[in-house]
Design a protein around this motif. Structure first.
Motif, PDB file in Angstrom:
ATOM      1  N   GLY A 355       0.806  -1.210   0.000  1.00 33.06           N
ATOM      2  CA  GLY A 355       0.000   0.000   0.000  1.00 33.06           C
ATOM      3  C   GLY A 355       0.839   1.260   0.000  1.00 33.06           C
ATOM      4  O   GLY A 355       2.018   1.260   0.370  1.00 33.06           O
ATOM      5  N   SER A 356       0.201   2.353  -0.395  1.00 31.88           N
ATOM      6  CA  SER A 356       0.891   3.639  -0.459  1.00 31.88           C
ATOM      7  C   SER A 356       0.847   4.389   0.858  1.00 31.88           C
ATOM      8  O   SER A 356       1.622   5.316   1.077  1.00 31.88           O
ATOM      9  N   SER A 357      -0.070   4.009   1.735  1.00 29.15           N
ATOM     10  CA  SER A 357      -0.189   4.627   3.049  1.00 29.15           C
ATOM     11  C   SER A 357      -0.920   3.661   3.966  1.00 29.15           C
ATOM     12  O   SER A 357      -1.600   2.729   3.503  1.00 29.15           O
ATOM     13  N   LEU A 358      -0.809   3.899   5.270  1.00 32.61           N
ATOM     14  CA  LEU A 358      -1.514   3.040   6.218  1.00 32.61           C
ATOM     15  C   LEU A 358      -3.020   3.180   6.038  1.00 32.61           C
ATOM     16  O   LEU A 358      -3.756   2.184   6.082  1.00 32.61           O
ATOM     17  N   HIS A 359      -3.489   4.390   5.810  1.00 26.58           N
ATOM     18  CA  HIS A 359      -4.920   4.616   5.602  1.00 26.58           C
ATOM     19  C   HIS A 359      -5.438   3.807   4.416  1.00 26.58           C
ATOM     20  O   HIS A 359      -6.477   3.133   4.505  1.00 26.58           O
ATOM     21  N   ASN A 360      -4.724   3.863   3.297  1.00 26.38           N
ATOM     22  CA  ASN A 360      -5.160   3.135   2.105  1.00 26.38           C
ATOM     23  C   ASN A 360      -5.079   1.625   2.307  1.00 26.38           C
ATOM     24  O   ASN A 360      -5.928   0.879   1.813  1.00 26.38           O
ATOM     25  N   ALA A 361      -4.061   1.186   3.035  1.00 26.91           N
ATOM     26  CA  ALA A 361      -3.906  -0.245   3.285  1.00 26.91           C
ATOM     27  C   ALA A 361      -5.062  -0.777   4.117  1.00 26.91           C
ATOM     28  O   ALA A 361      -5.615  -1.850   3.832  1.00 26.91           O
ATOM     29  N   VAL A 362      -5.442  -0.047   5.150  1.00 27.84           N
ATOM     30  CA  VAL A 362      -6.544  -0.478   6.015  1.00 27.84           C
ATOM     31  C   VAL A 362      -7.867  -0.443   5.253  1.00 27.84           C
ATOM     32  O   VAL A 362      -8.708  -1.343   5.392  1.00 27.84           O
ATOM     33  N   ALA A 363      -8.073   0.570   4.432  1.00 22.89           N
ATOM     34  CA  ALA A 363      -9.297   0.657   3.636  1.00 22.89           C
ATOM     35  C   ALA A 363      -9.399  -0.519   2.664  1.00 22.89           C
ATOM     36  O   ALA A 363     -10.487  -1.091   2.463  1.00 22.89           O
TER      37      ALA A 363
END
Length: 413
Positions: A355-363
């Motif tokens: 993922g590109s960010s933790l937010h995007n990975a969790v989503a």
């Protein structure tokens, strides 16, 4: 100063729970992590001592779709090791439904997804947990056994403090940059962070235990597992744990859950046994023999409980993710808890690594895990209604079995 190329490079991750979901996540993260980047520090906090395994029953692992646990195990490189512990071998046994006289109503053996060697298998849960723990311990993770996580707090710097008690009830707290909660259906951290998100009664109560047969499990259960239907609101589930032991669970729909939890005394065991024999009086042998052969310490009464999945869109849960039963508990009728836990662990690790960010990975993890768990709970409700059906409805459903063989999803129970 070194350039950080990944949002968790060199950070600290705490995983609460060293069971199926937690260990799968740890092992998958290590396997998928870019070797050119500095690994995060990983701490695993598990409330049970290392060598204590409470789960001596068998479970079904699916291999008939991309969401099956066998797919995750192959991705981890653990499929062959797991198959060595299969109760029925590669043949995998068959899930069957019988009427009260053991006449076969249905038999299923799922088709493997892709090039998997089998569409399903059964394994003792403790064996699967040991395989996953060994794999997770090969990583850089530091395991802390016998510690209880009681809560978590967001700090002003964005980090998370996990409140921990050791075996002596001394507080030994830890801080981290990312928290993965995998401490099961009775999650202490979910109770602390989501106090209104409780388990709910799914409408059925099971009485059961483990019966031992030194000279072999009586047929037709020894080489298969499945469900007896009575058409009178009672059903009974049977599955081998090994070549000498079978687990049985007699089920009845009730308006309220049963608060009894075990048969810790001879009198309580006798009461449970007599209750099971009375409720299941319509079932032919070897039902009575199996109930009579139950060893007292294994007897149980349990209510089917569940909890709907949730997405991590609450700002209060930033940098915190719940996986496995801590997020979405399913009843035994779903027959899918271990599969969901395996896929949750893999999917979260994969989306973090790529993922590109933790937010995007969790989503991205939420988009996969939420739908998967919601479908399992929906299926569980359908199974509970079917297994306890009566009268005309029962006859109609039996006709459906005879002509359409439409209950393939029962394979996992």
């Amino acid at each position: 100063m070194a350039v950080t190329n990944h949002f968790l490079e060199g950070k600290r991750i705490i995983v609460v729970g060293g069971g199926i979901a937690g260990c799968t996540f740890v092992a998958a993260l290590h396997k998928l992590w870019n070797p050119n980047l500095r690994l995060p520090e990983i701490i695993v906090l598990e409330r049970n001592p290392k060598d204590v395994r409470h789960h001596s029953y068998s479970i079904s692992l699916h291999g008939d779709s991309v969401n099956g646990g066998l797919v995750a195990l192959r991705q981890l490189g653990l499929l062959n090791e797991t198959l060595k512990h299969s109760i029925f071998g590669l043949r995998s046994g068959q899930f069957k439904m019988w009427d009260s006289n053991w006449s076969e109503l249905m038999s299923t053996q799922p088709r493997p997804w892709g090039d998997l060697p089998t569409g399903s298998m059964r394994i003792k849960r403790s064996n699967l947990e040991q395989i996953l723990v060994r794999e997770a311990e090969k990583t850089n993770a530091a395991f802390h056994w016998g510690v209880e996580c009681t809560g978590a707090q967001r700090l002003n710097n964005g980090r998370i403090r996990v409140l921990v008690e050791d075996e002596a009830r001394s507080e030994v707290d830890h801080e981290c940059d990312f928290l993965v909660v995998a401490d099961g259906a009775q999650s202490k951290l979910r109770a602390a962070l989501r106090p209104h998100d409780h388990l709910k009664y799914a409408g059925a109560v099971q009485i059961g235990g483990k019966a031992e047969f030194p000279h072999g499990i009586p047929e037709p259960i020894g080489e298969n597992w499945g469900l007896m239907l009575s058409g009178k609101g009672v059903c009974c589930y049977f599955s081998a744990v090994d070549k000498d032991t079978v687990v049985w669970a007699l089920s009845q729909q009730r308006p309220e859950p049963d608060t009894r939890t075990s048969a810790s005394t001879p009198d309580r065991f006798t009461t449970l046994k007599e209750e099971a024999l009375r409720l299941g009086n319509m079932f032919s042998e070897p039902f009575r023999t199996i109930v009579e052969s139950t060893y007292p310490s294994s007897a149980f009464v349990t209510a089917a409980m569940e909890k709907e999945p949730f997405r991590h869109d609450d700002p209060k849960l930033e940098r915190t993710v719940f996986i496995g039963d801590a997020n979405h508990a399913v009843s035994a009728f779903a027959g899918n808890g271990a599969n969901l836990a395996l896929k949750d662990g893999w999917d979260l690790a994969e989306n973090i690594c790529y993922g590109s960010s933790l937010h995007n990975a969790v989503a991205a993890y939420d988009s996969l895990g939420f739908a998967r768990a919601a479908e399992a709970i929906k299926s569980s409700h359908q199974k509970i209604d079917f297994a306890h059906c009566t009268s005309v409805r029962d006859s109609l459903l039996r006709a459906g079995l005879a002509t359409g063989r439409w209950l393939m999803s029962w394979k996992g129970m």
